[in-house]
Design a protein around this motif. Structure first.
Motif, short mmCIF file in Angstrom:
data_model
loop_
_atom_site.label_atom_id
_atom_site.label_comp_id
_atom_site.label_asym_id
_atom_site.label_seq_id
_atom_site.Cartn_x
_atom_site.Cartn_y
_atom_site.Cartn_z
N GLU A 87 0.69 -1.38 -0.20
CA GLU A 87 0.11 -0.03 0.04
C GLU A 87 0.76 1.21 -0.14
OE1 GLU A 87 -2.54 -0.94 3.44
OE2 GLU A 87 -0.96 -0.45 4.72
N GLY A 88 2.09 1.13 0.46
CA GLY A 88 2.80 2.41 0.30
C GLY A 88 2.69 3.85 0.72
N HIS A 89 2.77 3.88 1.99
CA HIS A 89 2.24 5.18 2.53
C HIS A 89 3.09 6.33 1.84
CE1 HIS A 89 0.13 2.74 5.27
NE2 HIS A 89 1.16 2.46 6.16
N GLY A 90 2.61 7.39 1.60
CA GLY A 90 3.73 8.48 0.96
C GLY A 90 3.11 8.28 -0.33
N ARG A 91 2.54 7.54 -1.05
CA ARG A 91 2.34 7.34 -2.63
C ARG A 91 1.75 8.76 -3.05
NH1 ARG A 91 -2.83 5.20 -2.99
NH2 ARG A 91 -3.40 4.34 -0.88
N GLN A 92 1.87 9.13 -4.27
CA GLN A 92 1.30 10.47 -4.58
C GLN A 92 -0.37 10.27 -5.10
OE1 GLN A 92 2.72 13.41 -4.72
NE2 GLN A 92 4.39 12.29 -3.46
N ASP A 93 -0.57 9.41 -5.90
CA ASP A 93 -1.94 9.01 -6.36
C ASP A 93 -2.64 8.23 -5.24
OD1 ASP A 93 -3.94 8.62 -7.73
OD2 ASP A 93 -3.33 7.40 -9.31
N ARG A 94 -3.54 8.89 -4.45
CA ARG A 94 -4.30 8.36 -3.43
C ARG A 94 -5.54 7.48 -3.88
NH1 ARG A 94 -4.02 12.26 1.75
NH2 ARG A 94 -1.79 12.47 1.93
N ASN A 95 -5.95 7.77 -5.27
CA ASN A 95 -6.99 7.22 -5.64
C ASN A 95 -6.76 5.95 -6.63
OD1 ASN A 95 -8.83 9.12 -4.82
ND2 ASN A 95 -8.27 10.45 -6.52
N VAL A 106 10.32 1.80 -0.94
CA VAL A 106 11.19 1.66 0.47
C VAL A 106 12.02 3.12 0.51
CG1 VAL A 106 11.57 -0.64 0.54
CG2 VAL A 106 13.29 0.78 -0.78
N ASN A 107 11.89 4.03 -0.56
CA ASN A 107 12.51 5.45 -0.53
C ASN A 107 11.41 6.52 -0.43
OD1 ASN A 107 15.42 4.43 -1.20
ND2 ASN A 107 14.62 4.03 -3.06
N ALA A 108 10.05 6.13 -0.33
CA ALA A 108 9.17 7.08 -0.21
C ALA A 108 9.40 7.83 1.22
CB ALA A 108 8.09 6.47 -0.36
N LYS A 116 8.68 -0.82 5.57
CA LYS A 116 10.29 -0.88 4.81
C LYS A 116 10.84 -2.41 5.01
CE LYS A 116 12.84 2.54 4.48
NZ LYS A 116 13.94 3.77 4.83
N SER A 117 10.60 -2.90 6.36
CA SER A 117 11.05 -4.35 6.72
C SER A 117 10.18 -5.21 5.86
CB SER A 117 11.03 -4.53 8.28
OG SER A 117 9.93 -4.67 8.80
N LYS A 118 9.06 -5.20 5.97
CA LYS A 118 8.03 -6.27 5.24
C LYS A 118 8.49 -6.28 3.74
CE LYS A 118 5.81 -8.61 7.13
NZ LYS A 118 6.23 -9.81 7.81
N THR A 119 8.50 -4.98 3.35
CA THR A 119 8.75 -4.77 1.66
C THR A 119 10.47 -5.43 1.26
OG1 THR A 119 7.57 -2.80 1.55
CG2 THR A 119 8.88 -3.22 -0.02
N LEU A 120 11.31 -5.14 2.11
CA LEU A 120 12.48 -5.61 1.95
C LEU A 120 12.67 -7.02 2.11
CD1 LEU A 120 14.67 -2.72 3.27
CD2 LEU A 120 14.36 -3.22 0.79
N ALA A 121 11.92 -7.60 3.09
CA ALA A 121 12.11 -9.03 3.52
C ALA A 121 11.40 -9.64 2.18
CB ALA A 121 11.29 -9.29 4.41
#
Length: 259
Positions: A87-95, A106-108, A116-121
């Motif tokens: 779901e990436g908190h901080g994404r630009q397009d919320r819709n 992970v750089n957002a 970040k830990s769950k994404t990288l794992a």
């Protein structure tokens, strides 16, 4: 805990001690297994001082399980990742409608250490399988909040599943206020301490500066998530309200909620 979970036949149940950041024990843990299910990685109640406190055990632990499973000729590993890897908190397009094809950046800015830990794992797990030629299969489930009866005082299927990710979410989403209202409605006086007032976002942001627990939710302020779940497994979740109420009832029965 086993009795609370209605487990009756324990003849084939055994326990092996293993640590996500240590190689000891994993060979014995997966010996003679056909399927291996690593189901958790660290999720603290407050933000860690160093994000690697979560990233290292999540990523390295996942790889330890996969290596041990490969060496033991396990058929399939089913990793429990998280919707936080999608779901990436901080994404630009919320819709944007999110699916299993999406990944958190992970750089957002504002992406928390847990996400970040769950994404990288999970990325590490897929990379491991991609580079392996030993025939080990991988499936991943990406649940959101998991609710249901608490089992103890310590609260802390298909061949088509191979090579797939599965978002495991129940719609619609519930805010913390929605959860409190549902508990009050269904549990009555047992849930009278559940707060139902809303705090403005800017107040939460200020409080997050001083509270390492509150800062965890700051990246989620103002976020909504529209998801599309590909139900290949034919799986249907319980309703969000029923799961939350079951959790509340169990907390009350175990004496973990003040009367």
């Amino acid at each position: 805990m086993l009795r609370a979970g209605k487990a009756t036949n324990l003849e084939r149940l055994s326990f092996i001690e293993a640590d996500l950041i240590n190689d000891d024990g994993w060979t014995d843990a997966v010996k003679d297994c056909t399927y291996v299910l690593p189901v958790a990685s660290p999720l603290p109640a407050s933000a860690p001082k160093n994000e690697n406190e979560l990233i290292k055990p999540a990523r390295e632990g996942t790889l330890r399980v996969l290596r041990a499973a490969r060496d033991a000729k396990v058929k399939r590993v089913v990793v429990t990742s998280s919707s936080a890897a999608i779901e990436g908190h901080g994404r630009q397009d919320r819709n944007k409608v999110l699916t299993e094809e999406d990944w958190s950046d992970v750089n957002a800015p504002g992406l928390g250490a847990y996400a970040k830990s769950k994404t990288l794992a999970e990325r590490a797990a897929w990379d491991f399988i991609k580079n392996e030629d030993g025939g080990l299969e991988l499936s991943v489930i990406n649940p959101g909040m998991i609710a249901g009866p608490v089992l103890a005082l310590d609260t802390s299927s298909s061949i088509e599943a191979n090579g797939e990710r599965f978002l495991c979410l129940s719609q619609p989403q519930m805010s913390m206020k929605d959860i409190s209202l549902a508990l009050r409605e269904r549990l009555g006086d047992k849930a009278k301490r559940c707060p139902t007032r809303s705090i403005p976002d800017f107040v939460v942001r200020i409080m997050g500066i001083f509270d390492s627990g509150i800062v965890l939710v700051v990246p989620m302020l103002g976020q909504t998530f529209v998801v599309s779940v590909d139900n290949v497994l034919g799986w249907t979740p319980r309703s969000s309200v029923d799961a939350v109420v079951a959790a509340g009832e169990s907390l009350y029965k175990l004496g973990l909620v003040k009367k």
